[in-house]
Design a protein around this motif. Structure first.
Motif, PDB file in Angstrom:
ATOM      1  N   MET A   1      -6.130  17.978  -2.070  1.00  0.00           N
ATOM      2  CA  MET A   1      -4.772  17.443  -2.156  1.00  0.00           C
ATOM      3  C   MET A   1      -4.172  17.229  -0.770  1.00  0.00           C
ATOM      4  N   GLY A   2      -4.505  18.132   0.162  1.00  0.00           N
ATOM      5  CA  GLY A   2      -4.012  17.968   1.522  1.00  0.00           C
ATOM      6  C   GLY A   2      -4.548  16.706   2.173  1.00  0.00           C
ATOM      7  N   SER A   3      -5.812  16.399   1.943  1.00  0.00           N
ATOM      8  CA  SER A   3      -6.413  15.189   2.514  1.00  0.00           C
ATOM      9  C   SER A   3      -5.798  13.933   1.903  1.00  0.00           C
ATOM     10  N   ILE A   4      -5.551  13.966   0.601  1.00  0.00           N
ATOM     11  CA  ILE A   4      -4.913  12.822  -0.056  1.00  0.00           C
ATOM     12  C   ILE A   4      -3.514  12.602   0.505  1.00  0.00           C
ATOM     13  N   ARG A   5      -2.774  13.699   0.702  1.00  0.00           N
ATOM     14  CA  ARG A   5      -1.424  13.585   1.274  1.00  0.00           C
ATOM     15  C   ARG A   5      -1.462  12.994   2.680  1.00  0.00           C
ATOM     16  N   ASP A   6      -2.461  13.398   3.477  1.00  0.00           N
ATOM     17  CA  ASP A   6      -2.569  12.896   4.847  1.00  0.00           C
ATOM     18  C   ASP A   6      -2.913  11.410   4.879  1.00  0.00           C
ATOM     19  N   LEU A   7      -3.719  10.960   3.916  1.00  0.00           N
ATOM     20  CA  LEU A   7      -4.156   9.559   3.892  1.00  0.00           C
ATOM     21  C   LEU A   7      -3.186   8.641   3.154  1.00  0.00           C
ATOM     22  N   LEU A   8      -2.261   9.203   2.392  1.00  0.00           N
ATOM     23  CA  LEU A   8      -1.358   8.401   1.568  1.00  0.00           C
ATOM     24  C   LEU A   8      -0.536   7.391   2.373  1.00  0.00           C
ATOM     25  N   PRO A   9       0.017   7.742   3.555  1.00  0.00           N
ATOM     26  CA  PRO A   9       0.768   6.737   4.315  1.00  0.00           C
ATOM     27  C   PRO A   9      -0.063   5.507   4.678  1.00  0.00           C
ATOM     28  N   ILE A  10      -1.345   5.711   5.007  1.00  0.00           N
ATOM     29  CA  ILE A  10      -2.212   4.571   5.333  1.00  0.00           C
ATOM     30  C   ILE A  10      -2.378   3.671   4.115  1.00  0.00           C
ATOM     31  N   VAL A  11      -2.604   4.278   2.963  1.00  0.00           N
ATOM     32  CA  VAL A  11      -2.784   3.516   1.725  1.00  0.00           C
ATOM     33  C   VAL A  11      -1.523   2.725   1.397  1.00  0.00           C
ATOM     34  N   LEU A  12      -0.352   3.345   1.546  1.00  0.00           N
ATOM     35  CA  LEU A  12       0.911   2.668   1.237  1.00  0.00           C
ATOM     36  C   LEU A  12       1.152   1.491   2.182  1.00  0.00           C
ATOM     37  N   VAL A  13       0.842   1.669   3.469  1.00  0.00           N
ATOM     38  CA  VAL A  13       1.040   0.590   4.445  1.00  0.00           C
ATOM     39  C   VAL A  13       0.139  -0.600   4.112  1.00  0.00           C
ATOM     40  N   ILE A  14      -1.147  -0.326   3.885  1.00  0.00           N
ATOM     41  CA  ILE A  14      -2.096  -1.400   3.574  1.00  0.00           C
ATOM     42  C   ILE A  14      -1.710  -2.101   2.266  1.00  0.00           C
ATOM     43  N   GLY A  15      -1.354  -1.295   1.249  1.00  0.00           N
ATOM     44  CA  GLY A  15      -0.969  -1.866  -0.034  1.00  0.00           C
ATOM     45  C   GLY A  15       0.275  -2.730   0.073  1.00  0.00           C
ATOM     46  N   PHE A  16       1.260  -2.287   0.854  1.00  0.00           N
ATOM     47  CA  PHE A  16       2.507  -3.048   1.006  1.00  0.00           C
ATOM     48  C   PHE A  16       2.240  -4.401   1.652  1.00  0.00           C
ATOM     49  N   PHE A  17       1.524  -4.411   2.763  1.00  0.00           N
ATOM     50  CA  PHE A  17       1.295  -5.667   3.472  1.00  0.00           C
ATOM     51  C   PHE A  17       0.356  -6.595   2.698  1.00  0.00           C
ATOM     52  N   GLN A  18      -0.595  -6.025   1.956  1.00  0.00           N
ATOM     53  CA  GLN A  18      -1.526  -6.852   1.200  1.00  0.00           C
ATOM     54  C   GLN A  18      -0.837  -7.493  -0.011  1.00  0.00           C
ATOM     55  N   LEU A  19      -0.038  -6.701  -0.738  1.00  0.00           N
ATOM     56  CA  LEU A  19       0.543  -7.173  -1.992  1.00  0.00           C
ATOM     57  C   LEU A  19       1.904  -7.833  -1.817  1.00  0.00           C
ATOM     58  N   VAL A  20       2.728  -7.318  -0.882  1.00  0.00           N
ATOM     59  CA  VAL A  20       4.099  -7.813  -0.738  1.00  0.00           C
ATOM     60  C   VAL A  20       4.189  -8.901   0.333  1.00  0.00           C
ATOM     61  N   VAL A  21       3.597  -8.658   1.493  1.00  0.00           N
ATOM     62  CA  VAL A  21       3.718  -9.620   2.596  1.00  0.00           C
ATOM     63  C   VAL A  21       2.713 -10.757   2.432  1.00  0.00           C
ATOM     64  N   LEU A  22       1.424 -10.426   2.314  1.00  0.00           N
ATOM     65  CA  LEU A  22       0.406 -11.465   2.149  1.00  0.00           C
ATOM     66  C   LEU A  22       0.377 -12.019   0.734  1.00  0.00           C
ATOM     67  N   GLN A  23       0.857 -11.208  -0.227  1.00  0.00           N
ATOM     68  CA  GLN A  23       0.897 -11.594  -1.645  1.00  0.00           C
ATOM     69  C   GLN A  23      -0.480 -12.046  -2.141  1.00  0.00           C
ATOM     70  N   GLN A  24      -1.453 -11.215  -1.847  1.00  0.00           N
ATOM     71  CA  GLN A  24      -2.828 -11.456  -2.278  1.00  0.00           C
ATOM     72  C   GLN A  24      -3.370 -10.211  -2.950  1.00  0.00           C
ATOM     73  N   PRO A  25      -4.229 -10.376  -3.951  1.00  0.00           N
ATOM     74  CA  PRO A  25      -4.835  -9.195  -4.578  1.00  0.00           C
ATOM     75  C   PRO A  25      -5.776  -8.506  -3.593  1.00  0.00           C
ATOM     76  N   ILE A  26      -5.950  -7.211  -3.795  1.00  0.00           N
ATOM     77  CA  ILE A  26      -6.838  -6.445  -2.924  1.00  0.00           C
ATOM     78  C   ILE A  26      -8.278  -6.817  -3.246  1.00  0.00           C
ATOM     79  N   PRO A  27      -9.044  -7.328  -2.276  1.00  0.00           N
ATOM     80  CA  PRO A  27     -10.439  -7.726  -2.550  1.00  0.00           C
ATOM     81  C   PRO A  27     -11.337  -6.514  -2.719  1.00  0.00           C
ATOM     82  N   ASN A  28     -12.330  -6.648  -3.611  1.00  0.00           N
ATOM     83  CA  ASN A  28     -13.308  -5.569  -3.839  1.00  0.00           C
ATOM     84  C   ASN A  28     -12.603  -4.238  -4.090  1.00  0.00           C
ATOM     85  N   PHE A  29     -11.680  -4.246  -5.047  1.00  0.00           N
ATOM     86  CA  PHE A  29     -10.838  -3.072  -5.286  1.00  0.00           C
ATOM     87  C   PHE A  29     -11.679  -1.842  -5.639  1.00  0.00           C
ATOM     88  N   GLY A  30     -12.703  -2.036  -6.467  1.00  0.00           N
ATOM     89  CA  GLY A  30     -13.544  -0.906  -6.863  1.00  0.00           C
ATOM     90  C   GLY A  30     -14.276  -0.304  -5.671  1.00  0.00           C
TER      91      GLY A  30
END
Length: 232
Positions: A1-30
């Motif tokens: 859980m500690g590792s997930i918490r540490d990595l969560l900001p990176i995931v949120l930043v990438i997700g925001f710019f990919q989905l909101v700014v670029l407005q593109q689906p995440i490639p190779n999501f799996g």
């Protein structure tokens, strides 16, 4: 859980710019999800390994050398630790190899496997020697109680002066070398050495005297690599 918490900001930043700014689906999501899981797993084991192995062995050896009372062997161990951990640093290996490739493509060295290997090895050894020297200076600082700020200020003045005379092709590599040396392998052992040594010497405070070795390890590669560029 500690590792997930540490990595969560990176995931949120990438997700925001990919989905909101670029407005593109995440490639190779799996594949990305599987990669994220492996990163969490690796980070978890890495942190656990530091706590179980690297930090204790660094502090134990520093304490043992302090009790032995031999300054020579303590400084020899400090140099060997700085040199050995830096030579094995994955980030430095990658940067040195990339620098050799770029130097060959830019005509600074011959575009042969032997020349690029020699250039990369020379860069790695230069940085490793600089970190070994830095740890020796840091250990002497702990033993003598020297103020860290004056040494750091003097070192960066030297960096600024050398920047004016070093070849422009080596300056960027020299500055990056200061960062890549303080990474996965070097930081835990060097930090443990400083804290363990300060804890075992009477009159030294682990908080004020035990930390700071990493600052030296980040500073001296810039000086040594620029000197390497000026000479080689």
């Amino acid at each position: 859980m500690g590792s997930i918490r540490d990595l969560l900001p990176i995931v949120l930043v990438i997700g925001f710019f990919q989905l909101v700014v670029l407005q593109q689906p995440i490639p190779n999501f799996g594949q990305i999800l599987l990669g994220f899981f492996l990163v969490v797993l690796g980070l978890t084991f890495f942190i656990q390994g530091l706590e179980m192995g690297l930090f204790p062995i660094g502090e134990t050896m520093a304490y043992a050398f302090a009790k032995k009372g031999s300054v020579f062997w303590l400084l020899a161990f400090a140099f060997a630790l700085g040199f050995g951990t830096t030579v094995a640093e994955p980030a430095l290996i990658a940067v040195a190899a990339e620098a050799a490739t770029v130097a060959a493509s830019g005509g600074m060295i011959e575009s042969t496997e032997a020349a690029m290997s020699s250039y990369a090895d020379g860069l790695r050894l230069t940085v490793a020697l600089s970190v070994g020297f830095a740890i020796v200076v840091g250990v002497l600082r702990i033993l003598k109680g020297w103020p860290i700020q004056y040494i750091i200020i003097g070192g960066y003045i030297g960096v600024v002066v050398m920047t004016a005379f070093a070849p422009k092709e080596i300056i960027g590599i020299a500055y990056d070398s200061g960062g890549v040396t303080t990474s996965t392998i070097t930081v835990p052992l060097v930090t443990a050495l400083g804290v363990g040594l300060a804890s075992s010497i009477r009159g030294r405070n682990p908080m004020t005297d035990g930390f700071g070795l990493i600052a030296f390890a980040s500073l001296t590669p810039m000086i040594f690599v620029m000197a390497y560029g000026m000479i080689v």
